[in-house]
Design an enzyme around this catalytic site. Structure first.
Site, PDB file in Angstrom:
ATOM      1  N   THR A   7       2.507  -8.433   3.200  1.00 13.60           N
ATOM      2  CA  THR A   7       1.487  -9.035   2.351  1.00 13.60           C
ATOM      3  C   THR A   7       1.906  -8.902   0.892  1.00 13.60           C
ATOM      4  O   THR A   7       2.446  -7.880   0.496  1.00 13.60           O
ATOM      5  CB  THR A   7       0.141  -8.311   2.566  1.00 13.60           C
ATOM      6  OG1 THR A   7      -0.247  -8.498   3.934  1.00 13.60           O
ATOM      7  CG2 THR A   7      -0.940  -8.839   1.657  1.00 13.60           C
ATOM      8  N   SER A   9       3.267 -10.742  -3.095  1.00  7.94           N
ATOM      9  CA  SER A   9       4.037 -11.776  -3.783  1.00  7.94           C
ATOM     10  C   SER A   9       5.409 -12.003  -3.153  1.00  7.94           C
ATOM     11  O   SER A   9       5.890 -13.137  -3.098  1.00  7.94           O
ATOM     12  CB  SER A   9       4.190 -11.419  -5.264  1.00  7.94           C
ATOM     13  OG  SER A   9       4.823 -10.160  -5.416  1.00  7.94           O
ATOM     14  N   ALA A  61       7.379  -4.077  -1.949  1.00  8.01           N
ATOM     15  CA  ALA A  61       6.877  -2.744  -2.272  1.00  8.01           C
ATOM     16  C   ALA A  61       6.466  -2.727  -3.738  1.00  8.01           C
ATOM     17  O   ALA A  61       6.964  -3.510  -4.545  1.00  8.01           O
ATOM     18  CB  ALA A  61       7.939  -1.678  -2.002  1.00  8.01           C
ATOM     19  N   GLU A  81       0.573  -2.753   7.238  1.00  9.53           N
ATOM     20  CA  GLU A  81       1.990  -2.870   6.887  1.00  9.53           C
ATOM     21  C   GLU A  81       2.790  -1.708   7.474  1.00  9.53           C
ATOM     22  O   GLU A  81       3.906  -1.891   7.958  1.00  9.53           O
ATOM     23  CB  GLU A  81       2.149  -2.919   5.368  1.00  9.53           C
ATOM     24  CG  GLU A  81       1.638  -4.208   4.754  1.00  9.53           C
ATOM     25  CD  GLU A  81       1.568  -4.181   3.240  1.00  9.53           C
ATOM     26  OE1 GLU A  81       1.505  -5.275   2.651  1.00  9.53           O
ATOM     27  OE2 GLU A  81       1.558  -3.084   2.645  1.00  9.53           O
TER      28      GLU A  81
END
Length: 196
Positions: A7, A9, A61, A81
């Site tokens: 999840t 950008s 991250a 995640e």
């Protein structure tokens, strides 16, 4: 292949590139947003309960330090995640250079049970609920650990021991198989590499 999609950008850039390759893959998404975006891009997204293992998981991250510790969960999906990363034979983390740090530091995202929230927060002391933040994909309250720390492993162990903490955004170095650091442009005289 069975592919776990994170999840945030990084994954927003990954989805159209992955869909353009027209591979025969089955995907598991770690958030509703990723699931919707992946399906819109033409990827086959399935519930995780239809797959018992993943060949690869790809995610970004918020921080990566020199020893391999990660901080994840800026988007509030770190529990899913972490489950997806642990289920994958290979976990690949893709970050931009600004995500590299000497040592991971606060804030560290937390997912907390709504039940007994005040008690959990009192026990943690150094955590604060994010204002105006929607719940996690599974209904958990998103908070952040804000106190400085020197030992990520010790903090990870402590947070796991607190009743009411569903999970936290510290990812052990053993979990991340490969970290790829992208570049905005190639060094002079070199063509862009696949990870730039």
């Amino acid at each position: 292949m069975a592919v776990g999609l994170g999840t945030g950008s990084t994954v927003a850039y990954l989805l159209p590139a992955l869909a353009a390759r027209r591979l025969d893959i089955r995907c598991v998404a770690t958030s509703i947003g990723t699931e919707e975006d992946a399906a819109a891009a033409g990827l086959r997204v399935e519930p995780f309960d239809r797959l018992d293992r993943l060949d690869i998981a790809i995610d970004g991250a918020d921080q990566v330090d020199g020893t391999g510790w990660l901080v994840k969960g800026g988007g509030g999906a770190h529990t899913r995640e972490k489950i997806v990363a642990a289920a994958a034979a290979r976990f690949v983390v893709i970050v931009s250079p600004d995500k590299l740090v000497e040592s991971v530091r606060p804030p560290v995202p937390l997912e907390l049970l709504p039940f007994g929230l005040a008690t959990t927060l009192r026990r943690l002391g150094a955590a604060k609920v994010r204002p105006d933040t929607p719940p996690s994909p599974d209904g958990g309250i998103i908070a952040d650990w804000l106190d400085p720390f020197d030992d990520a492993s010790a903090l990870s162990t402590y947070l796991q021991s607190v009743p009411g903490v569903v999970d936290h955004g510290l990812f052990d170095p053993a979990l991340a198989g490969q970290v790829i650091v992208g570049r905005s442009s190639p060094p002079p005289g070199r063509a862009p590499s696949p990870d730039s």
